[in-house]
Design a protein around this motif. Structure first.
Motif, PDB file in Angstrom:
ATOM      1  N   LEU B   8     -19.033  24.190 -19.474  1.00 53.72           N
ATOM      2  CA  LEU B   8     -18.867  25.110 -18.344  1.00 53.72           C
ATOM      3  C   LEU B   8     -19.937  26.198 -18.391  1.00 53.72           C
ATOM      4  O   LEU B   8     -20.514  26.569 -17.361  1.00 53.72           O
ATOM      5  CB  LEU B   8     -17.463  25.719 -18.392  1.00 53.72           C
ATOM      6  N   LEU B  11     -23.174  24.747 -17.122  1.00 45.97           N
ATOM      7  CA  LEU B  11     -23.200  24.614 -15.666  1.00 45.97           C
ATOM      8  C   LEU B  11     -23.401  25.979 -15.016  1.00 45.97           C
ATOM      9  O   LEU B  11     -24.183  26.130 -14.072  1.00 45.97           O
ATOM     10  CB  LEU B  11     -21.913  23.953 -15.176  1.00 45.97           C
ATOM     11  N   GLN B  14     -26.958  26.904 -15.209  1.00 46.76           N
ATOM     12  CA  GLN B  14     -27.768  26.172 -14.234  1.00 46.76           C
ATOM     13  C   GLN B  14     -27.658  26.812 -12.853  1.00 46.76           C
ATOM     14  O   GLN B  14     -28.659  26.960 -12.160  1.00 46.76           O
ATOM     15  CB  GLN B  14     -27.342  24.702 -14.170  1.00 46.76           C
ATOM     16  N   PHE B  15     -26.452  27.173 -12.463  1.00 43.09           N
ATOM     17  CA  PHE B  15     -26.282  27.823 -11.164  1.00 43.09           C
ATOM     18  C   PHE B  15     -26.983  29.173 -11.142  1.00 43.09           C
ATOM     19  O   PHE B  15     -27.574  29.565 -10.135  1.00 43.09           O
ATOM     20  CB  PHE B  15     -24.799  28.003 -10.824  1.00 43.09           C
ATOM     21  N   ILE B  21     -28.676  33.918  -6.964  1.00 43.08           N
ATOM     22  CA  ILE B  21     -27.324  33.702  -7.489  1.00 43.08           C
ATOM     23  C   ILE B  21     -27.225  34.351  -8.867  1.00 43.08           C
ATOM     24  O   ILE B  21     -27.915  33.954  -9.794  1.00 43.08           O
ATOM     25  CB  ILE B  21     -26.994  32.195  -7.535  1.00 43.08           C
ATOM     26  N   GLN B  27     -20.680  31.680 -12.064  1.00 47.66           N
ATOM     27  CA  GLN B  27     -19.410  31.335 -12.689  1.00 47.66           C
ATOM     28  C   GLN B  27     -18.407  30.842 -11.650  1.00 47.66           C
ATOM     29  O   GLN B  27     -17.709  29.845 -11.855  1.00 47.66           O
ATOM     30  CB  GLN B  27     -18.860  32.570 -13.383  1.00 47.66           C
ATOM     31  N   ARG B  28     -18.392  31.524 -10.519  1.00 46.18           N
ATOM     32  CA  ARG B  28     -17.483  31.140  -9.436  1.00 46.18           C
ATOM     33  C   ARG B  28     -17.815  29.725  -8.958  1.00 46.18           C
ATOM     34  O   ARG B  28     -16.933  28.890  -8.755  1.00 46.18           O
ATOM     35  CB  ARG B  28     -17.635  32.139  -8.285  1.00 46.18           C
ATOM     36  N   LEU B  29     -19.109  29.433  -8.815  1.00 45.87           N
ATOM     37  CA  LEU B  29     -19.530  28.105  -8.359  1.00 45.87           C
ATOM     38  C   LEU B  29     -19.164  27.044  -9.400  1.00 45.87           C
ATOM     39  O   LEU B  29     -18.710  25.955  -9.051  1.00 45.87           O
ATOM     40  CB  LEU B  29     -21.029  28.087  -8.084  1.00 45.87           C
ATOM     41  N   PHE B  31     -16.704  27.120 -11.523  1.00 46.02           N
ATOM     42  CA  PHE B  31     -15.256  26.886 -11.434  1.00 46.02           C
ATOM     43  C   PHE B  31     -14.915  26.044 -10.216  1.00 46.02           C
ATOM     44  O   PHE B  31     -14.028  25.193 -10.257  1.00 46.02           O
ATOM     45  CB  PHE B  31     -14.492  28.214 -11.381  1.00 46.02           C
ATOM     46  N   TYR B  32     -15.641  26.303  -9.134  1.00 49.98           N
ATOM     47  CA  TYR B  32     -15.406  25.508  -7.924  1.00 49.98           C
ATOM     48  C   TYR B  32     -15.705  24.035  -8.203  1.00 49.98           C
ATOM     49  O   TYR B  32     -14.944  23.150  -7.800  1.00 49.98           O
ATOM     50  CB  TYR B  32     -16.270  26.023  -6.776  1.00 49.98           C
ATOM     51  N   ILE B  33     -16.795  23.771  -8.902  1.00 46.80           N
ATOM     52  CA  ILE B  33     -17.170  22.383  -9.232  1.00 46.80           C
ATOM     53  C   ILE B  33     -16.050  21.726 -10.043  1.00 46.80           C
ATOM     54  O   ILE B  33     -15.666  20.579  -9.785  1.00 46.80           O
ATOM     55  CB  ILE B  33     -18.506  22.353 -10.018  1.00 46.80           C
ATOM     56  N   LEU B  34     -15.498  22.470 -11.009  1.00 41.36           N
ATOM     57  CA  LEU B  34     -14.410  21.904 -11.820  1.00 41.36           C
ATOM     58  C   LEU B  34     -13.208  21.522 -10.962  1.00 41.36           C
ATOM     59  O   LEU B  34     -12.474  20.600 -11.282  1.00 41.36           O
ATOM     60  CB  LEU B  34     -13.960  22.910 -12.872  1.00 41.36           C
ATOM     61  N   SER B  35     -12.995  22.279  -9.873  1.00 42.71           N
ATOM     62  CA  SER B  35     -11.825  22.025  -9.039  1.00 42.71           C
ATOM     63  C   SER B  35     -12.042  20.860  -8.078  1.00 42.71           C
ATOM     64  O   SER B  35     -11.116  20.436  -7.388  1.00 42.71           O
ATOM     65  CB  SER B  35     -11.476  23.279  -8.238  1.00 42.71           C
ATOM     66  N   GLN B  36     -13.274  20.344  -8.013  1.00 41.71           N
ATOM     67  CA  GLN B  36     -13.574  19.264  -7.064  1.00 41.71           C
ATOM     68  C   GLN B  36     -13.294  17.891  -7.687  1.00 41.71           C
ATOM     69  O   GLN B  36     -13.403  17.729  -8.896  1.00 41.71           O
ATOM     70  CB  GLN B  36     -15.048  19.327  -6.649  1.00 41.71           C
TER      71      GLN B  36
END
Lengths: 201, 201
Positions: B8, B11, B14-15, B21, B27-29, B31-36
């Motif tokens: 995490l 990632l 990387q973002f 950014i 970090q928010r992005l 977490f969003y990826i993890l939720s997808q």
């Protein structure tokens, strides 16, 4: 009419799906990716799929972890397993850990009850929390959801569910943030700080 | 201390490398990826590497294209090959194409001369432009770089380079944007609009 090559449009679309990124920003990001060397782009792509594959939820506290076993906090024999701090998100675990004060374990709900967003107790890891309290030697459950309406409602709901187990349920203290100014503190916080005043020794 | 699983953190990093950014957004992005769902994340990763692999520069105008051949504009027999519009970026090609007025071809510099950012003529596709003008039956080169200091300097520099070829070099007209208000127009634009005034017929 098609203006950009399809592969670029596709990438822009993918960026635009991310929360808080509009079409213009997505396009800017896609162009940035094109300007990067191939190995950097590959590293980004690998980080995406890698995170998704590697990260799982701890079978005990539901916090994020890598691998199948329990997370490092649940696996740590020094942590007090009889105190469970209930938070809405893994970010909150990080915030509390940063304070280096708490020695118990956590339970991550992965959200709060929110009728507006169609999130009910069944969408959160509530059953798992009840299971831990029913099975283990738990003495105290600390509600550490955010002090907003939904966080409060979730804490209230959980504390009622936990009553029958005869476990102590507490709530993080409300009050004036350390280092802030009374002058700039909102009314609701001041009211809570007055209510929760403690005798000086 | 390590708070989040390494995958995490990776990632998030990387973002955070993307322009505009910061760490919190990254970090928010992440977490969003993890939720997808995994297939969505895979699609994102594929779009990243796909864009990088599929997109090349048109061998004639240096605009973005897919495959080895010339881009769709250069390959279009209806486009007037004797007029070249010089722009800084592929986005500018899209902006001009959207106006549906221009029937010539383009030349994309991929940047402007910017001593502050260590970008000189050799870092841009200037040689390729000179080659086209030297070889082909080019009658007019339209400078369509941005009307800022660096865009202007680049246009001036190129127009001097092109002089010896005996080709007509023009510049996009400056003036008041259509639909705007005089009241809110800046001085420099108003001055240019006055200078460039045209007789009404």
């Amino acid at each position: 009419m098609q203006y950009f090559p399809p592969a670029l449009e596709k990438l822009t679309e993918q960026f635009a799906r991310l929360p808080g990124i509009g079409h213009k920003s997505a396009q800017r990001l896609a162009f940035y990716i094109l300007s990067q060397p191939p190995e950097e782009v590959q590293a980004f792509a690998d980080a995406l799929t890698g995170a998704k594959h590697a990260i799982a939820l701890c079978p005990i506290c539901q916090n994020l972890t890598e691998g199948d076993g329990p997370c490092s906090i649940c696996a740590n024999p020094k942590r007090d397993k009889s105190t469970i701090c209930v938070v809405a998100s893994p970010k909150d675990v990080v915030a509390i850990e940063r304070a280096r004060e708490y020695e118990g374990v956590y339970h991550v709900l992965h959200g709060v009850i929110s009728p507006m967003n169609h999130v009910g107790p069944d969408d959160l890891y509530v059953k798992e929390l009840l299971g831990r309290v029913a099975e283990g030697p738990v003495r105290e459950v600390i509600m550490a959801t955010n002090p907003d309406t939904e966080g409060e409602a979730t804490a209230m709901y959980l504390s009622r569910l936990l009553k029958p187990f005869g476990v102590k349920v507490s709530r993080l203290a409300y009050g004036i943030p350390v280092g802030s100014h009374l002058e700039y503190t909102d009314d609701a916080t001041l009211m809570r700080a007055l209510e929760g005043r403690r005798e000086m020794r």
